[in-house]
Design a protein around this motif. Sequence first.
Motif, PDB file in Angstrom:
ATOM      1  N   TRP A  62       0.852  -1.178   0.000  1.00 30.65           N
ATOM      2  CA  TRP A  62       0.000   0.000   0.000  1.00 30.65           C
ATOM      3  C   TRP A  62       0.889   1.228   0.000  1.00 30.65           C
ATOM      4  O   TRP A  62       1.865   1.306   0.742  1.00 30.65           O
ATOM      5  N   ASP A  63       0.553   2.194  -0.841  1.00 29.95           N
ATOM      6  CA  ASP A  63       1.330   3.416  -0.974  1.00 29.95           C
ATOM      7  C   ASP A  63       0.369   4.606  -0.877  1.00 29.95           C
ATOM      8  O   ASP A  63      -0.826   4.476  -1.130  1.00 29.95           O
ATOM      9  N   ILE A  64       0.900   5.772  -0.543  1.00 30.62           N
ATOM     10  CA  ILE A  64       0.081   6.978  -0.424  1.00 30.62           C
ATOM     11  C   ILE A  64      -0.097   7.601  -1.812  1.00 30.62           C
ATOM     12  O   ILE A  64       0.879   7.903  -2.489  1.00 30.62           O
ATOM     13  N   LEU A  65      -1.352   7.777  -2.194  1.00 30.87           N
ATOM     14  CA  LEU A  65      -1.697   8.413  -3.465  1.00 30.87           C
ATOM     15  C   LEU A  65      -1.926   9.908  -3.282  1.00 30.87           C
ATOM     16  O   LEU A  65      -1.604  10.704  -4.157  1.00 30.87           O
ATOM     17  N   ALA A  66      -2.489  10.300  -2.145  1.00 36.68           N
ATOM     18  CA  ALA A  66      -2.744  11.714  -1.840  1.00 36.68           C
ATOM     19  C   ALA A  66      -2.698  11.894  -0.324  1.00 36.68           C
ATOM     20  O   ALA A  66      -3.052  10.984   0.423  1.00 36.68           O
ATOM     21  N   ASP A  67      -2.282  13.087   0.105  1.00 30.28           N
ATOM     22  CA  ASP A  67      -2.172  13.377   1.533  1.00 30.28           C
ATOM     23  C   ASP A  67      -2.328  14.885   1.701  1.00 30.28           C
ATOM     24  O   ASP A  67      -1.639  15.655   1.027  1.00 30.28           O
ATOM     25  N   GLY A  68      -3.257  15.302   2.553  1.00 28.76           N
ATOM     26  CA  GLY A  68      -3.428  16.730   2.767  1.00 28.76           C
ATOM     27  C   GLY A  68      -4.809  17.067   3.274  1.00 28.76           C
ATOM     28  O   GLY A  68      -5.486  16.224   3.880  1.00 28.76           O
ATOM     29  N   PRO A  69      -5.259  18.285   3.017  1.00 26.67           N
ATOM     30  CA  PRO A  69      -6.608  18.678   3.436  1.00 26.67           C
ATOM     31  C   PRO A  69      -7.646  17.725   2.812  1.00 26.67           C
ATOM     32  O   PRO A  69      -7.514  17.313   1.655  1.00 26.67           O
ATOM     33  N   GLU A  70      -8.655  17.397   3.592  1.00 23.76           N
ATOM     34  CA  GLU A  70      -9.639  16.409   3.140  1.00 23.76           C
ATOM     35  C   GLU A  70     -10.290  16.760   1.803  1.00 23.76           C
ATOM     36  O   GLU A  70     -10.463  15.875   0.959  1.00 23.76           O
ATOM     37  N   PRO A  71     -10.644  18.032   1.528  1.00 23.96           N
ATOM     38  CA  PRO A  71     -11.226  18.336   0.215  1.00 23.96           C
ATOM     39  C   PRO A  71     -10.282  18.014  -0.949  1.00 23.96           C
ATOM     40  O   PRO A  71     -10.727  17.587  -2.018  1.00 23.96           O
ATOM     41  N   GLU A  72      -8.987  18.190  -0.746  1.00 25.99           N
ATOM     42  CA  GLU A  72      -8.026  17.855  -1.797  1.00 25.99           C
ATOM     43  C   GLU A  72      -7.952  16.345  -2.020  1.00 25.99           C
ATOM     44  O   GLU A  72      -7.829  15.874  -3.153  1.00 25.99           O
ATOM     45  N   VAL A  73      -8.006  15.589  -0.949  1.00 34.10           N
ATOM     46  CA  VAL A  73      -8.000  14.124  -1.064  1.00 34.10           C
ATOM     47  C   VAL A  73      -9.286  13.669  -1.741  1.00 34.10           C
ATOM     48  O   VAL A  73      -9.260  12.783  -2.613  1.00 34.10           O
TER      49      VAL A  73
END
Length: 108
Positions: A62-73
């Motif tokens: 498993w790898d991180i595809l997006a990380d940040g403010p919830e609306p951006e994710v």
Amino acid sequence: MARLASGFWVGAYLQRLRLADLPVYVTARGDAESGAVLVKLATLDGRARLFHRVTTPEGRRWDILADGPEPEVDAAIARQRGFDPDLWVLEVESRDGRHLLEEDGLAD
């Protein structure tokens, strides 16, 4: 190596999260046989992290595809769903960032 059907894996993951008292929601139901799976981890502080499974020469992880403010994710999820309608999206809520993806049987 044979791969588990997506629906079977999702069912097992949901059960494991429930046994750990981690709230989880299926926000998009994908193809039961071969749909890819995204796991959104909402930390309930306005931030989130999005995981997807990748295959490397060493194996699957498993790898991180997006990380940040919830609306951006959420926007990243919408983009992925735009070109993959068979995609599963699961949302885990955990203030301390627990998602269990690294555990035996779920990591690969």
